[in-house]
Design a protein around this motif. Structure first.
Motif, short mmCIF file in Angstrom:
data_model
loop_
_atom_site.label_atom_id
_atom_site.label_comp_id
_atom_site.label_asym_id
_atom_site.label_seq_id
_atom_site.Cartn_x
_atom_site.Cartn_y
_atom_site.Cartn_z
N LYS A 67 8.15 13.50 -53.36
CA LYS A 67 8.70 12.87 -52.13
C LYS A 67 7.53 11.75 -51.57
O LYS A 67 6.42 12.07 -51.50
CB LYS A 67 8.77 13.93 -51.08
N PHE A 68 8.04 10.64 -51.66
CA PHE A 68 7.07 9.50 -51.12
C PHE A 68 7.54 8.89 -49.79
O PHE A 68 8.75 8.85 -49.62
CB PHE A 68 7.30 8.19 -52.06
N GLU A 69 6.49 8.62 -49.00
CA GLU A 69 6.83 8.16 -47.68
C GLU A 69 5.82 7.10 -47.27
O GLU A 69 4.53 7.29 -47.72
CB GLU A 69 6.43 9.41 -46.62
N ILE A 70 6.18 6.11 -46.80
CA ILE A 70 5.16 4.96 -46.32
C ILE A 70 5.51 4.85 -44.79
O ILE A 70 6.85 4.71 -44.34
CB ILE A 70 5.20 3.79 -47.06
N PHE A 71 4.59 4.78 -43.69
CA PHE A 71 4.81 4.38 -42.59
C PHE A 71 3.99 3.28 -42.22
O PHE A 71 2.66 3.28 -42.38
CB PHE A 71 4.42 5.66 -41.44
N ILE A 72 4.42 2.23 -41.45
CA ILE A 72 3.83 1.04 -41.36
C ILE A 72 3.88 0.80 -39.81
O ILE A 72 4.74 0.96 -39.19
CB ILE A 72 4.47 -0.36 -42.16
N SER A 73 2.65 0.63 -39.28
CA SER A 73 2.28 0.49 -37.91
C SER A 73 3.49 -0.60 -37.20
O SER A 73 3.72 -1.46 -37.84
CB SER A 73 0.92 0.50 -37.52
N GLU A 74 3.54 -0.58 -35.96
CA GLU A 74 4.45 -1.46 -35.20
C GLU A 74 3.82 -2.92 -35.33
O GLU A 74 4.72 -4.03 -35.77
CB GLU A 74 4.49 -1.07 -33.67
N ALA A 78 -0.46 -3.48 -39.04
CA ALA A 78 -2.12 -3.48 -39.52
C ALA A 78 -2.21 -2.36 -40.23
O ALA A 78 -3.22 -2.38 -40.98
CB ALA A 78 -2.82 -3.49 -38.14
N LYS A 79 -1.42 -1.70 -40.39
CA LYS A 79 -1.84 0.15 -41.22
C LYS A 79 -0.77 0.36 -41.74
O LYS A 79 0.67 0.46 -41.21
CB LYS A 79 -2.48 1.04 -40.15
N ALA A 80 -0.82 0.97 -42.99
CA ALA A 80 0.29 1.72 -43.77
C ALA A 80 -0.18 2.89 -44.05
O ALA A 80 -1.57 3.25 -44.64
CB ALA A 80 0.54 0.86 -44.87
N GLU A 81 0.22 4.07 -43.64
CA GLU A 81 0.23 5.22 -44.04
C GLU A 81 1.00 6.01 -45.44
O GLU A 81 2.27 5.70 -45.34
CB GLU A 81 0.26 6.22 -42.93
N TYR A 82 0.30 6.45 -46.32
CA TYR A 82 0.99 6.80 -47.61
C TYR A 82 1.00 8.31 -47.64
O TYR A 82 0.11 8.81 -47.54
CB TYR A 82 0.36 6.26 -48.61
N LEU A 83 2.22 8.84 -47.97
CA LEU A 83 2.26 10.45 -47.86
C LEU A 83 2.79 10.74 -49.42
O LEU A 83 3.88 10.12 -49.76
CB LEU A 83 3.15 10.92 -46.90
N ILE A 84 2.29 11.77 -50.09
CA ILE A 84 3.16 12.31 -51.61
C ILE A 84 3.50 13.71 -51.09
O ILE A 84 2.63 14.56 -50.74
CB ILE A 84 2.19 12.06 -52.37
#
Length: 185
Positions: free
Chosen positions: A155-162, A165-171
């Protein structure tokens, strides 16, 4: 970044147009199954099976049909997908790449802008690699530390801040990294 309480209400969220497919090469194909109800992986929904075919440049993609649909800096962006890796991993004889995420290219393993996960046996020792690319084409590659396994669900997730400026990666639900360089902004 991935705090659910901070996500906008459904009416405030934009959704990219429906997905389409793109293939190139002899016998390359994308096929969809609504549900796999029985067998080894029961109750998995929305499967797309991608086959790169028999040519050395074959490819298969599931994409949004219009370029430039996702722009950072105008609100939070989230991406989530689940995939099962092939039973045979890439090697020197049968080399292929996997790229999954937000990007602007469906013909190469890199983008001219985007945020994605990628795999190839001869890049990063066969481990998932996190990739960000800004609009100027500058790229940052981060080692996930996770070696790709055959016939495995991820399961791949990417969250980019409003503000972009930041990208959070989860596996598989675990935070791998927060990257603040070479983003979509």
């Amino acid at each position: 970044l991935s705090d659910v309480a901070d996500l906008p209400a459904a009416l405030d969220m934009a959704v990219a147009a429906p997905f389409t497919t793109s293939v190139s090469g002899t016998n390359a194909a994308v096929t969809f199954a609504t549900v796999v109800a029985t067998g080894t992986f029961p109750n998995r929904y929305g499967f797309a099976s991608l086959d790169t075919g028999t040519t050395t440049t074959g490819r298969a993609n599931v994409i949004t049909p219009t370029n430039d649909q996702i722009l950072s800096g105008y609100g939070k962006i989230s991406f989530c997908a689940m995939m099962r890796t092939p039973s045979n991993l890439s090697d020197g004889t049968n080399r292929y790449g996997i790229k999954i995420g937000i990007g602007n290219s469906n013909t190469t393993l890199t983008d001219s802008y985007g945020a994605s996960f990628r795999y190839r046996d001869n890049i990063n020792s066969g481990k998932w690699q996190l990739m960000t690319t800004d609009y100027a084409g500058s790229q940052t590659f981060t080692d996930s530390g996770i070696t790709v396994a055959a016939s495995t669900f991820y399961k791949f997730e990417i969250f980019i801040s409003e503000d972009g400026a930041k990208a959070e990666y989860l596996i598989n639900g675990s935070r791998i990294a927060i990257i603040d360089t070479d983003l979509l902004d």
